[in-house]
Design a protein around this motif. Structure first.
Motif, PDB file in Angstrom:
ATOM      1  N   PRO A  11       0.790  -1.231  -0.051  1.00  0.00           N
ATOM      2  CA  PRO A  11       0.161   0.044  -0.102  1.00  0.00           C
ATOM      3  C   PRO A  11       0.909   1.183  -0.120  1.00  0.00           C
ATOM      4  O   PRO A  11       2.088   1.084   0.426  1.00  0.00           O
ATOM      5  N   ILE A  12       0.500   2.302  -0.396  1.00  0.00           N
ATOM      6  CA  ILE A  12       1.071   3.329  -0.278  1.00  0.00           C
ATOM      7  C   ILE A  12       0.834   4.286   0.909  1.00  0.00           C
ATOM      8  O   ILE A  12      -0.421   4.223   1.158  1.00  0.00           O
ATOM      9  N   TYR A  14       0.053   6.786   3.959  1.00  0.00           N
ATOM     10  CA  TYR A  14      -0.273   8.118   4.395  1.00  0.00           C
ATOM     11  C   TYR A  14       0.826   8.873   4.952  1.00  0.00           C
ATOM     12  O   TYR A  14       1.689   8.414   5.735  1.00  0.00           O
ATOM     13  N   HIS A  20       5.951   3.370  11.366  1.00  0.00           N
ATOM     14  CA  HIS A  20       6.003   2.702  12.452  1.00  0.00           C
ATOM     15  C   HIS A  20       6.276   1.123  12.027  1.00  0.00           C
ATOM     16  O   HIS A  20       6.147   1.173  11.029  1.00  0.00           O
ATOM     17  N   GLY A  22       4.142  -1.093  12.191  1.00  0.00           N
ATOM     18  CA  GLY A  22       2.945  -1.701  11.290  1.00  0.00           C
ATOM     19  C   GLY A  22       3.200  -1.347   9.754  1.00  0.00           C
ATOM     20  O   GLY A  22       2.848  -2.315   9.072  1.00  0.00           O
ATOM     21  N   ASP A  51       1.288   8.132   0.159  1.00  0.00           N
ATOM     22  CA  ASP A  51      -0.056   8.498  -0.530  1.00  0.00           C
ATOM     23  C   ASP A  51      -0.435  10.075   0.111  1.00  0.00           C
ATOM     24  O   ASP A  51      -0.479  10.064   1.282  1.00  0.00           O
ATOM     25  N   GLY A 287      -3.072  -4.015   3.902  1.00  0.00           N
ATOM     26  CA  GLY A 287      -3.455  -4.438   5.319  1.00  0.00           C
ATOM     27  C   GLY A 287      -5.007  -4.691   5.226  1.00  0.00           C
ATOM     28  O   GLY A 287      -5.685  -4.350   4.238  1.00  0.00           O
ATOM     29  N   GLU A 289      -7.619  -3.959   6.461  1.00  0.00           N
ATOM     30  CA  GLU A 289      -8.736  -2.862   6.806  1.00  0.00           C
ATOM     31  C   GLU A 289      -8.809  -2.117   5.247  1.00  0.00           C
ATOM     32  O   GLU A 289      -9.769  -1.455   4.994  1.00  0.00           O
ATOM     33  N   LEU A 319      -0.345  -5.442  13.648  1.00  0.00           N
ATOM     34  CA  LEU A 319       0.352  -5.687  14.633  1.00  0.00           C
ATOM     35  C   LEU A 319      -0.210  -4.974  15.835  1.00  0.00           C
ATOM     36  O   LEU A 319      -0.777  -3.768  15.553  1.00  0.00           O
ATOM     37  N   MET A 326      -1.544  -1.025  16.628  1.00  0.00           N
ATOM     38  CA  MET A 326      -0.727   0.113  16.545  1.00  0.00           C
ATOM     39  C   MET A 326      -1.121   1.176  15.571  1.00  0.00           C
ATOM     40  O   MET A 326      -1.096   0.943  14.322  1.00  0.00           O
TER      41      MET A 326
HETATM   42  N1  MSP Z   1      -2.997   5.238   1.965  1.00  0.00           N
HETATM   43  C1  MSP Z   1      -3.643   4.183   2.365  1.00  0.00           C
HETATM   44  C2  MSP Z   1      -3.453   3.029   1.367  1.00  0.00           C
HETATM   45  C3  MSP Z   1      -3.516   3.361  -0.131  1.00  0.00           C
HETATM   46  S1  MSP Z   1      -3.045   1.950  -1.157  1.00  0.00           S
HETATM   47  C4  MSP Z   1      -3.644   2.597  -2.436  1.00  0.00           C
HETATM   48  C5  MSP Z   1      -3.569   3.567   3.737  1.00  0.00           C
HETATM   49  N2  MSP Z   1      -2.295   4.171   4.439  1.00  0.00           N
HETATM   50  S2  MSP Z   1      -1.787   3.691   5.868  1.00  0.00           S
HETATM   51  O1  MSP Z   1      -0.657   4.345   6.044  1.00  0.00           O
HETATM   52  O2  MSP Z   1      -2.849   4.112   6.670  1.00  0.00           O
HETATM   53  O3  MSP Z   1      -1.554   2.220   5.743  1.00  0.00           O
HETATM   54  C6  MSP Z   1      -0.834   1.736   5.003  1.00  0.00           C
HETATM   55  C7  MSP Z   1      -0.767   0.259   5.399  1.00  0.00           C
HETATM   56  O4  MSP Z   1      -0.021   0.273   6.509  1.00  0.00           O
HETATM   57  C8  MSP Z   1      -1.947  -0.345   5.507  1.00  0.00           C
HETATM   58  O5  MSP Z   1      -1.781  -1.800   4.661  1.00  0.00           O
HETATM   59  C9  MSP Z   1      -2.151  -0.862   6.922  1.00  0.00           C
HETATM   60  O6  MSP Z   1      -2.941  -1.911   7.367  1.00  0.00           O
HETATM   61  C10 MSP Z   1      -0.563  -0.821   7.173  1.00  0.00           C
HETATM   62  N3  MSP Z   1      -0.704  -0.720   8.862  1.00  0.00           N
HETATM   63  C11 MSP Z   1      -0.813   0.379   9.478  1.00  0.00           C
HETATM   64  N4  MSP Z   1      -0.729   0.227  10.637  1.00  0.00           N
HETATM   65  C12 MSP Z   1      -0.439  -1.161  10.892  1.00  0.00           C
HETATM   66  C13 MSP Z   1      -0.428  -2.032  12.012  1.00  0.00           C
HETATM   67  N5  MSP Z   1      -0.438  -1.668  13.130  1.00  0.00           N
HETATM   68  N6  MSP Z   1      -0.261  -3.424  11.672  1.00  0.00           N
HETATM   69  C14 MSP Z   1      -0.012  -3.781  10.401  1.00  0.00           C
HETATM   70  N7  MSP Z   1      -0.245  -2.878   9.505  1.00  0.00           N
HETATM   71  C15 MSP Z   1      -0.595  -1.784   9.561  1.00  0.00           C
HETATM   72  O7  MSP Z   1      -4.182   3.011   4.546  1.00  0.00           O
END
Ligand code: MSP
Length: 802
Positions: A11-12, A14, A20, A22, A51, A287, A289, A319, A326
Motif C-alpha cells: 500500500p502507499i 499516508y 512505525h 506496522g 499517499d 492491510g 482494513e 500488529l 498500533m
Molecule cells: N494510504 C492508504 C493506502 C492506499 S493504497 C492505494 C493507507 N495508508 S496507511 O498508511 O494508513 O496504511 C498503509 C498500510 O499500513 C496498510 O496496509 C495498513 O494496514 C498498514 N498498517 C498500518 N498500521 C498497521 C499495523 N499496526 N499493523 C499492520 N499493518 C498496519 O491505508
C-alpha cells in the motif's frame, strides 16, 4: 529478459504519520516476496511509495503550520529513508504528488468520464474524515476510524459502481486462474463477497427477488451503490480535469498509483512499454482494513476503463501493541528505528566495534524481518513486544542458526584446514534421495536419515508455502506433518535437525582418530553439516538477506546477491557445495542479545518516561514451538513456565554434583569437581561415594535455584588446562561460569548444549575471572568423569528445576 514477470506492490503510506513497525510489516513482507521471485529468475518489479493527498494531510500540515507539500515532502522522505536504512529492494518509489502521477490520474478520470462511467450529481451524507469516505448513518455516526462523522453536502462526481456488482462477484468467484481476482486470506475474500452480495438474509425476509451469480450463489441486486469520487470541501488533491473546484477522491487517486508508477498514461514509449510489460499487477499486498478498496473499488474502476484487473490481493493482519492496533492516533506505536538502533548498537556493534552504521542497520532489519514473519502467521493479527523479539532472536537466530553455523565452520577450520572437506567414502548408513522426476540426487546426508528426510520435506513444500505466503505456522515436529509448516519454522526445524546430527556424530571424537575410518567419517559429517547449512542459508536468504550474506561468504561461496541473481539459490541439489572450497573469515553471525535490551528499547521509545528498573513485563509469546496467540507467558521465571524435573539420580556411585571449577590448590588432582567454598554442594565429589547421604528437608532443597541454561560460548583459558570459560544463557540473563571440565569436554561439543546450572551461588573469582554459578554433572566411573545433566525434551531456558 526472463519470460515470467512478477509485479508486486505495498500500500502507499499516508504521510500524515511517521512510519512505525506496522508500516514496516507490509514492506518487509513485500521485500521478502520480491527477493524470492528474483532468485527464482522472475523479472520482478516491486513498488512502494506514499499517499499524499486528502483532507487528513491538509489538516496535519495546517496543524504543523507548514504547506501541505512541504509536510508531505518531509514525511515521504522519512518513509523512504527508513526503507533505505533497512535495505528494502523496491524498484520504484511513487509519490502521489509527483507530476507523473497527477497527470496520469487526470487521464484516467477523463477516460472514465468519456466512457460515461462518471457523472455529476449532489449528495448529502456522513463523511468520515479519518477514512476519507462517506458512511451510512445519522449525523454523528461513529466512523470506521472511531471518530464522529461530519455532515457533508456536495456536488459530486459519481462513479457507476452499481453497474459492477455482478462482474465483480464473477471476477472473484471465477475458477479460471487467468481471469479471477484471487483474494487471500479466505476471511478477507468472504468479507468482500458478502459486501458485494448484499444482505441476502434480510432481503429474503423482506420477500425481495434475489439473483444468482455464475457460481450459483444468491445476491441482492442493487446492493452496490454508485460511489462519490470527487470532493469540493478541501483543496489538497488532484483537480478534476475541466472542473477544478473538485478534487479527485483520494482513493481513486491513491489506487491509481499502481499503474501510474509503471507508465500508465505516459506519452513516453519507454514508459508505455514498461506498462505493457508489468501490468496487471500480480500481487497487491494490503492491510486487512483496506481490502474493500482494493477488491471492490479498484477492480471496478479498471473494469470500467477496460484495463485488466490485478491477479491477487493478499491482506496482512495488524500488529497489536497492548492488544490494540498500533496506530499514531492511539499513541501505541513502536518505531522501526528503535529496533535498528538498539540491535545495531547494543548487539552488533558490541561484537563488531568497527562495523559501519549501514551494517548495523541491516543487521537490525534482519532481526525485525525474521521476528515479524516468524511470529505472526501471515494474515492474522499478532502482538508485538520487545521481550518476545529478544527471546525469539536468541532462541532461533543466536542459539539456533547462528550457533550452528559458527559451530560447524569452526570445526571445519580446525579439523579440515578451513576447507570444505571431500566426501569420498560414505558410510553404510548414507542416505541418497533421488528425485523420481529426473533421477538427480536431491539431497543426502550420512547417518542422518531423519535429517535427510527433513531436508527433502522442507525443500518440497517450501515453494508451495511461499506461494501461499505461509511464512510461519506452528510446526508439528513430526516429519510426516512437516508439509504443514511455514517457511521460517521449517527452516529452524532443519537447523535443529542438523544440530542433533552433529551432536550424535560427534566430530570432535572422530577428530581424535580412534579408528582407521575416523578421518573419512569426520569429513563426511562435516561436509554434510556444511551442505545442510548452505541449503538452509539459501532458503533463509529472502528473510535474512544480511545475515545469510555473511554466512554465504564464510562458507567461501562469495556474494549471495550474485548467487541469487545467477539462480544458484534455487539450485539446492546435492553437490552444490564444492569440496575444496576455502572458508572465508569466520565471525559470529548473531551475537547474543541481553534481556536488558528490552528496557533500552522502551527507553528509546519513551525518552521522557522515568527510568524503570523492574523486570520486563511477561510477554504473550512463548518458545519457538508456539504461536503468538498462546496465552502462556514467555518469562521463564514465571512459575507456570517451568516443567517439573527431577534432579536426583538415585543410582549408587552416580550422584549429581555441581561442576564449577577445578582448584588444584585446594583439592589437588585428579578431582575435577570442586565444591564452592560453602553451600549445599560443598564436597559434592566426595558425596557421590557415600551412599548414606544425610537427609535434608524440602526447605533446604528449595533454597537451591536450579535452572535450565544453554551454553553459548565455551573456550579454553590460557594456562589453565582443566578450566573452561563458559557463557551460559539463563533465558533471563547471560553469565560467565568457569568449569573444571576441560579434560572431558571440548569447547565445540559444549556450545549449544542445554544444561542445569545452580544459579544462586554467590559469584567468586578464579584466575582473575568471575565465575557465577555451577554446572550440574554426574560424577561417573573411577576417574570421576563429569557427565553433564541435560534434557531429552524441549525445555525453555531459565525453567526452574524443583
Ligand atoms: N494510504 C492508504 C493506502 C492506499 S493504497 C492505494 C493507507 N495508508 S496507511 O498508511 O494508513 O496504511 C498503509 C498500510 O499500513 C496498510 O496496509 C495498513 O494496514 C498498514 N498498517 C498500518 N498500521 C498497521 C499495523 N499496526 N499493523 C499492520 N499493518 C498496519 O491505508
Amino acid at each position: 529478459m526472463p519470460e515470467q514477470k512478477f509485479y508486486l506492490t505495498t500500500p502507499i503510506y499516508y504521510v500524515n504519520a511517521r512510519p512505525h513497525i506496522g508500516h514496516a510489516y507490509s514492506t518487509i513482507a513485500a521485500d521478502v516476496i520480491a527477493r524470492r521471485h528474483r532468485l527464482l529468475g522472475d523479472d520482478t518489479f516491486f513498488l512502494t511509495g506514499t499517499d499524499e493527498h486528502g483532507q487528513k494531510v491538509e489538516r496535519s500540515a495546517a496543524t504543523a503550520g507548514i504547506p501541505p507539500q512541504q509536510f508531505a515532502d518531509e514525511v515521504s522522505k522519512s518513509f523512504k529513508d527508513l526503507w533505505d536504512r533497512m535495505g528494502i529492494t523496491y524498484d520504484d518509489y511513487i509519490r502521489t504528488t509527483e507530476p507523473r502521477h497527477t497527470e496520469a490520474v487526470q487521464k484516467l478520470f477523463q477516460h472514465l468520464l468519456d466512457r460515461d462511467k462518471i457523472y455529476l450529481s449532489t449528495y448529502t451524507g456522513q463523511y468520515s474524515i479519518g477514512e476519507e469516505m462517506f458512511v451510512d448513518g445519522p449525523p454523528g455516526t461513529i466512523g470506521p476510524d472511531g471518530k464522529p462523522t461530519e455532515t457533508v453536502t456536495e456536488e459530486n462526481y459519481f462513479f457507476r459502481l452499481s453497474e459492477y456488482q455482478l462482474p465483480l462477484i464473477d471476477l472473484i468467484e471465477s475458477d479460471d486462474p487467468e481471469k479471477r481476482l484471487l483474494i487471500q486470506p479466505e476471511s478477507s475474500r468472504n468479507e468482500v463477497l458478502s459486501f458485494l452480495r448484499g444482505n441476502v438474509a434480510e432481503a429474503t425476509e423482506r420477500g425481495e427477488i434475489l439473483e444468482v451469480s455464475a457460481s450459483g450463489k444468491a445476491y441482492v441486486p442493487g446492493a452496490l451503490k454508485d460511489l462519490s469520487i470527487s470532493r469540493t470541501s478541501f483543496k489538497w488533491g488532484i483537480p478534476v480535469p475541466g472542473n477544478e473546484k473538485h478534487v479527485i477522491y483520494v482513493w481513486l487517486d491513491a489506487l491509481a498509483n499502481y499503474m501510474t508508477a509503471i507508465g500508465y498514461g505516459s506519452d513516453d514509449p519507454v514508459q508505455q512499454e514498461k506498462f505493457a510489460r508489468y501490468w496487471p499487477a500480480d500481487l497487491h499486498l494490503v492491510g486487512k482494513e483496506i481490502t474493500r478498496f482494493h477488491c471492490v473499488y479498484w477492480p471496478a474502476f479498471l473494469l470500467a476503463a477496460e484495463i485488466p484487473t490485478p491477479k491477487s490481493v493478499v491482506a496482512n493482519g495488524w500488529l497489536l501493541f497492548d492488544d490494540s492496533k498500533m496506530s499514531k492516533s492511539k499513541g501505541n506505536v513502536v518505531r522501526t528505528e528503535t529496533i535498528l538502533d538498539a540491535f545495531g548498537t547494543e548487539v552488533y556493534a558490541k561484537q563488531f566495534p568497527e562495523s559501519t552504521k549501514k551494517e548495523q542497520d541491516l543487521f537490525g532489519a534482519d532481526v525485525l524481518r525474521y521476528f515479524l514473519l516468524r511470529e505472526i502467521p501471515f494474515g492474522h493479527d499478532g502482538s508485538f513486544s520487545f521481550d518476545a523479539m529478544i527471546t525469539r532472536y536468541n532462541a532461533d537466530l543466536a542459539n539456533g542458526y547462528g550457533n550452528l553455523v559458527s559451530r560447524t565452520l569452526a570445526m571445519i577450520e580446525r579439523y579440515c584446514d578451513g576447507t570444505i572437506p571431500s566426501h569420498s567414502k560414505w558410510s553404510s548408513e548414507q542416505i541418497v534421495l533421488i528425485d523420481p522426476n529426473d533421477g538427480s540426487h536431491k539431497f543426502f546426508l550420512v547417518k542422518g536419515p531423519q535429517l535427510a528426510q527433513a531436508s527433502l520435506a522442507v525443500q518440497n513444500f517450501y515453494e508451495d508455502a511461499f506461494k501461499k505466503y505461509r511464512f510461519a505456522l506452528p510446526l508439528d515436529a513430526e516429519l510426516a506433518k512437516a508439509s504443514k509448516a511455514g517457511i521460517t519454522d521449517s527452516a529452524m526445524f532443519l537447523v535443529g535437525q542438523v544440530d542433533s546430527f552433529i551432536t550424535s556424530n560427534a566430530p570432535w571424537k572422530l577428530a581424535k582418530g580412534a579408528t582407521s575410518g575416523s578421518a573419512t567419517e569426520l569429513n563426511n559429517v562435516l561436509y554434510s553439516a556444511a551442505a545442510s547449512i548452505s541449503v538452509i542459508t539459501a532458503l533463509l536468504y529472502p528473510i535474512l538477506p544480511y545475515a545469510t550474506a555473511n554466512v554465504w561468504a564464510q562458507l567461501g561461496l562469495g556474494d549471495i546477491e550474485v548467487a541469487a541473481k545467477n539462480g544458484e539459490l534455487k539450485n539446492l541439489e546435492w553437490g552444490g557445495l564444492k569440496p575444496g572450497t576455502k572458508l572465508g573469515t569466520l565471525a559470529p553471525i548473531f551475537p547474543r542479545a541481553d534481556k536488558g535490551l528490552a528496557q533500552i528499547m522502551v527507553d528509546i521509545e519513551n525518552p521522557n518516561a522515568p527510568q524503570k528498573s523492574e523486570a520486563p513485563k511477561p510477554s504473550r509469546f512463548i518458545d519457538e514451538q508456539t504461536t503468538h496467540t498462546s496465552p502462556v507467558p514467555v518469562d521463564p521465571t514465571h512459575p507456570g513456565a517451568a516443567p517439573r524435573t527431577l534432579v536426583s539420580t538415585g543410582v549408587p556411585g552416580l550422584s549429581v554434583a555441581g561442576s564449577h571449577a577445578i582448584s588444584t590448590e585446594r583439592t589437588g588432582t585428579p578431582s575435577h569437581l570442586e565444591a564452592p567454598a560453602s553451600g549445599p554442594f560443598a564436597n559434592s565429589a566426595a558425596l557421590s561415594t557415600i551412599p548414606d547421604t544425610p537427609q535434608i528437608a524440602v526447605d533446604d532443597f528449595v533454597k537451591i535455584d536450579l535452572r535450565v541454561a544453554q551454553i553459548v560460548v565455551a573456550e579454553r583459558i590460557p594456562k589453565a588446562d582443566k578450566l573452561l570459560r563458559l557463557e551460559v544463557d539463563l533465558g533471563y540473563e547471560r553469565r560467565q561460569i568457569l568449569s573444571g571440565i576441560a579434560e572431558w569436554y571440548t569447547p565445540e561439543e559444549l556450545v549449544g548444549r542445554k544444561i542445569v546450572v545452580i544459579a544462586n551461588l554467590a559469584p567468586r573469582k578464579m584466575r582473575g575471572l568471575e565465575s557465577h554459578g555451577m554446572l550440574l554433572a554426574a560424577s561417573h566411573g573411577e576417574d570421576g568423569k563429569p557427565v553433564l545433566a541435560t534434557f531429552g525434551e524441549e525445555i525453555a531456558l531459565g525453567s526452574r528445576l524443583r
